[in-house]
Design an enzyme around this catalytic site. Structure first.
Site, PDB file in Angstrom:
ATOM      1  N   ASP A   1       0.760  -1.177  -0.007  1.00 49.93           N
ATOM      2  CA  ASP A   1      -0.028  -0.059   0.023  1.00 49.93           C
ATOM      3  C   ASP A   1       0.806   1.416   0.135  1.00 49.93           C
ATOM      4  O   ASP A   1       2.285   1.062   0.385  1.00 49.93           O
ATOM      5  CB  ASP A   1      -1.039  -0.173   1.324  1.00 49.93           C
ATOM      6  CG  ASP A   1      -1.649   1.290   1.294  1.00 49.93           C
ATOM      7  OD1 ASP A   1      -2.290   1.714   0.499  1.00 49.93           O
ATOM      8  OD2 ASP A   1      -1.689   1.707   2.374  1.00 49.93           O
TER       9      ASP A   1
ATOM     10  N   ASP B   1       0.055   5.049   0.714  1.00 49.18           N
ATOM     11  CA  ASP B   1      -0.351   6.041   1.901  1.00 49.18           C
ATOM     12  C   ASP B   1      -0.166   5.457   3.255  1.00 49.18           C
ATOM     13  O   ASP B   1      -1.118   4.625   3.496  1.00 49.18           O
ATOM     14  CB  ASP B   1      -1.667   6.915   1.642  1.00 49.18           C
ATOM     15  CG  ASP B   1      -1.790   7.491   0.243  1.00 49.18           C
ATOM     16  OD1 ASP B   1      -0.859   8.154  -0.152  1.00 49.18           O
ATOM     17  OD2 ASP B   1      -2.909   7.164  -0.698  1.00 49.18           O
TER      18      ASP B   1
ATOM     19  N   GLY C   1      -7.370   4.159   3.958  1.00 51.68           N
ATOM     20  CA  GLY C   1      -7.458   2.974   2.788  1.00 51.68           C
ATOM     21  C   GLY C   1      -8.721   2.954   1.958  1.00 51.68           C
ATOM     22  O   GLY C   1      -8.628   2.459   0.927  1.00 51.68           O
TER      23      GLY C   1
ATOM     24  N   ARG D   1     -11.848   7.489  -2.249  1.00 55.49           N
ATOM     25  CA  ARG D   1     -12.270   8.778  -2.167  1.00 55.49           C
ATOM     26  C   ARG D   1     -13.737   9.117  -1.760  1.00 55.49           C
ATOM     27  O   ARG D   1     -14.272   9.232  -1.009  1.00 55.49           O
ATOM     28  CB  ARG D   1     -11.823   9.657  -3.237  1.00 55.49           C
ATOM     29  CG  ARG D   1     -11.802  11.383  -2.953  1.00 55.49           C
ATOM     30  CD  ARG D   1     -11.391  12.173  -4.511  1.00 55.49           C
ATOM     31  NE  ARG D   1     -10.100  11.585  -4.725  1.00 55.49           N
ATOM     32  CZ  ARG D   1      -9.617  12.167  -5.976  1.00 55.49           C
ATOM     33  NH1 ARG D   1     -10.252  12.875  -6.640  1.00 55.49           N
ATOM     34  NH2 ARG D   1      -8.439  11.621  -6.295  1.00 55.49           N
TER      35      ARG D   1
ATOM     36  N   SER E   1      -5.363   5.008  -4.439  1.00 57.46           N
ATOM     37  CA  SER E   1      -5.527   6.598  -4.757  1.00 57.46           C
ATOM     38  C   SER E   1      -5.287   6.841  -5.993  1.00 57.46           C
ATOM     39  O   SER E   1      -4.538   5.940  -6.667  1.00 57.46           O
ATOM     40  CB  SER E   1      -4.354   7.047  -3.951  1.00 57.46           C
ATOM     41  OG  SER E   1      -4.037   8.480  -4.303  1.00 57.46           O
ATOM     42  N   LYS E   2      -6.021   7.671  -6.399  1.00 54.23           N
ATOM     43  CA  LYS E   2      -5.966   8.028  -7.895  1.00 54.23           C
ATOM     44  C   LYS E   2      -4.719   9.093  -8.055  1.00 54.23           C
ATOM     45  O   LYS E   2      -4.364   9.363  -9.324  1.00 54.23           O
ATOM     46  CB  LYS E   2      -7.130   8.798  -8.253  1.00 54.23           C
ATOM     47  CG  LYS E   2      -8.254   8.121  -8.452  1.00 54.23           C
ATOM     48  CD  LYS E   2      -9.757   8.486  -8.947  1.00 54.23           C
ATOM     49  CE  LYS E   2     -10.597   7.532  -9.313  1.00 54.23           C
ATOM     50  NZ  LYS E   2     -12.165   7.870  -9.284  1.00 54.23           N
ATOM     51  N   ASN E   3      -4.014   9.423  -6.909  1.00 52.51           N
ATOM     52  CA  ASN E   3      -2.824  10.164  -7.142  1.00 52.51           C
ATOM     53  C   ASN E   3      -1.662   9.322  -6.772  1.00 52.51           C
ATOM     54  O   ASN E   3      -0.432   9.898  -6.754  1.00 52.51           O
ATOM     55  CB  ASN E   3      -2.971  11.154  -6.047  1.00 52.51           C
ATOM     56  CG  ASN E   3      -4.129  12.248  -6.163  1.00 52.51           C
ATOM     57  OD1 ASN E   3      -4.072  12.963  -7.009  1.00 52.51           O
ATOM     58  ND2 ASN E   3      -4.999  12.183  -4.958  1.00 52.51           N
TER      59      ASN E   3
ATOM     60  N   ASP F   1      -1.309  -0.349   6.113  1.00 50.23           N
ATOM     61  CA  ASP F   1      -1.450   0.418   7.232  1.00 50.23           C
ATOM     62  C   ASP F   1      -2.946   0.393   7.970  1.00 50.23           C
ATOM     63  O   ASP F   1      -3.373   0.857   8.833  1.00 50.23           O
ATOM     64  CB  ASP F   1      -0.850   1.792   7.364  1.00 50.23           C
ATOM     65  CG  ASP F   1      -1.649   2.861   6.593  1.00 50.23           C
ATOM     66  OD1 ASP F   1      -2.094   2.375   5.417  1.00 50.23           O
ATOM     67  OD2 ASP F   1      -2.269   3.852   6.871  1.00 50.23           O
TER      68      ASP F   1
HETATM   69  C1  BG6 Z   1      -5.774   5.497   0.043  1.00 49.40           C
HETATM   70  C2  BG6 Z   1      -5.937   6.268   1.260  1.00 49.40           C
HETATM   71  O1  BG6 Z   1      -4.388   4.981  -0.174  1.00 49.40           O
HETATM   72  O2  BG6 Z   1      -6.311   6.397  -1.247  1.00 49.40           O
HETATM   73  C3  BG6 Z   1      -7.283   7.027   1.545  1.00 49.40           C
HETATM   74  O3  BG6 Z   1      -5.476   5.385   2.192  1.00 49.40           O
HETATM   75  C4  BG6 Z   1      -7.478   7.809   0.324  1.00 49.40           C
HETATM   76  O4  BG6 Z   1      -7.085   7.690   2.628  1.00 49.40           O
HETATM   77  C5  BG6 Z   1      -7.529   6.838  -0.798  1.00 49.40           C
HETATM   78  O5  BG6 Z   1      -8.581   8.071   0.276  1.00 49.40           O
HETATM   79  C6  BG6 Z   1      -8.064   7.393  -2.137  1.00 49.40           C
HETATM   80  O6  BG6 Z   1      -7.205   8.428  -2.514  1.00 49.40           O
HETATM   81  P1  BG6 Z   1      -7.233   9.665  -3.589  1.00 49.40           P
HETATM   82  O7  BG6 Z   1      -5.973  10.030  -3.842  1.00 49.40           O
HETATM   83  O8  BG6 Z   1      -7.694   9.077  -4.876  1.00 49.40           O
HETATM   84  O9  BG6 Z   1      -8.317  10.639  -3.104  1.00 49.40           O
HETATM   85 MG    MG Z   2      -2.756   3.219   3.549  1.00 48.32          MG
END
Ligand code: BG6
Ligand code: MG
Length: 235
Positions: free
Chosen positions: A18, A20, A55, A58, A123-125, A177
């Site tokens: 993972d 974040d 985790g 969004r 995450s999309k980032n 985590d």
């Molecule tokens: C996960 C995080 O990795 O990504 C979450 O633990 C988050 O907290 C999720 O909401 C989505 O992330 P993003 O960047 O697409 O908003």
């Molecule tokens: Mg995480």
């Protein structure tokens, strides 16, 4: 390392991290983004409430935060965009110095040991962050917020990552985590390493406070035990 493997657990060939809260401390920035949004909207929210959102995608995070408060799809889209704007502001300065202690060492160790590495992040980032952290060359595959429809705790994201690595689920270890991430790993039939307090990740096969000082050999020795079951306290 062959000698450590037991005869009845398949050899571990890949690790899915993972992102974040595991490789970098962005879990804190996700929290701050949601906190700011909640404050602006007058919705009760705090660090403790955020723990259950670790985790989650969004959209699932927003739904959790709203906790049944009625909002139109348009309003929800705007709120998600606003929170993401705050988050992007927080991660603007991130660089390789923001890898958590032990993360770079473990990634290098896995490379040397010939173990495949994937990122499995909701995450999309994620891709942007991986670039900023300078770890793209240490990663063989990325499964992110665009890869699957059902996000954690569904197993889909980790199964997608394993498929990209060309490995069976049982050959993979997930490092997480979040409670939702550990649940996803177990549902995928993978071995799980949980980082953080047992109240959060105690369902994992192995629980560590963080990756600081963690050697691949130690993880392998623990996860290769023949009678390996998830940590008993949370089952
Ligand atoms: C996960 C995080 O990795 O990504 C979450 O633990 C988050 O907290 C999720 O909401 C989505 O992330 P993003 O960047 O697409 O908003
Ligand atoms: Mg995480």
């Amino acid at each position: 390392m062959e000698g450590i493997m037991s005869s009845n657990s398949p050899e571990i060939r890949g690790v899915i991290f993972d992102l974040d809260g595991v490789l970098t401390e962005t879990a804190e920035y996700h929290y701050r983004g949601w906190q700011r949004l909640a404050d602006e909207e007058g919705i009760p929210f705090d660090r403790q409430a955020n723990e259950a959102m670790r985790g989650l995608s969004r959209r699932d995070s927003l739904l959790h935060l709203l906790d049944g408060l009625p909002r139109t799809e348009e309003q929800m889209e705007e709120m998600m965009e606003r929170k993401n704007g705050y988050y992007l502001e927080f991660i603007k300065e991130i660089s390789s110095g923001d890898l958590l202690p032990g993360a770079a060492e473990l990634l290098h160790e896995l490379r040397s040991a010939g173990i495949k590495v994937a990122i499995g992040s909701a995450s999309k980032n994620a891709k942007d962050l991986i670039q900023r952290l300078g770890i793209a060359d240490l990663v063989d595959a990325i499964s992110d917020g665009y890869s699957v429809t059902r996000s954690k705790p569904a197993p889909d994201l980790f199964l997608h990552a394993a498929a990209q690595l060309g490995l069976a689920p049982a050959q993979c270890v997930v490092v997480e985590d979040a409670a939702s991430g550990v649940e996803a790993a177990l549902a995928a039939g993978m071995r799980a390493v949980g980082l953080g307090p047992a109240e959060r990740v105690g369902a994992a096969h192995m629980v560590l406070p963080s990756l600081a000082g963690v050697r691949w050999e130690d993880i392998l020795a623990k996860l290769s035990q023949p009678q390996l079951t998830p940590e008993p306290q949370m089952r």
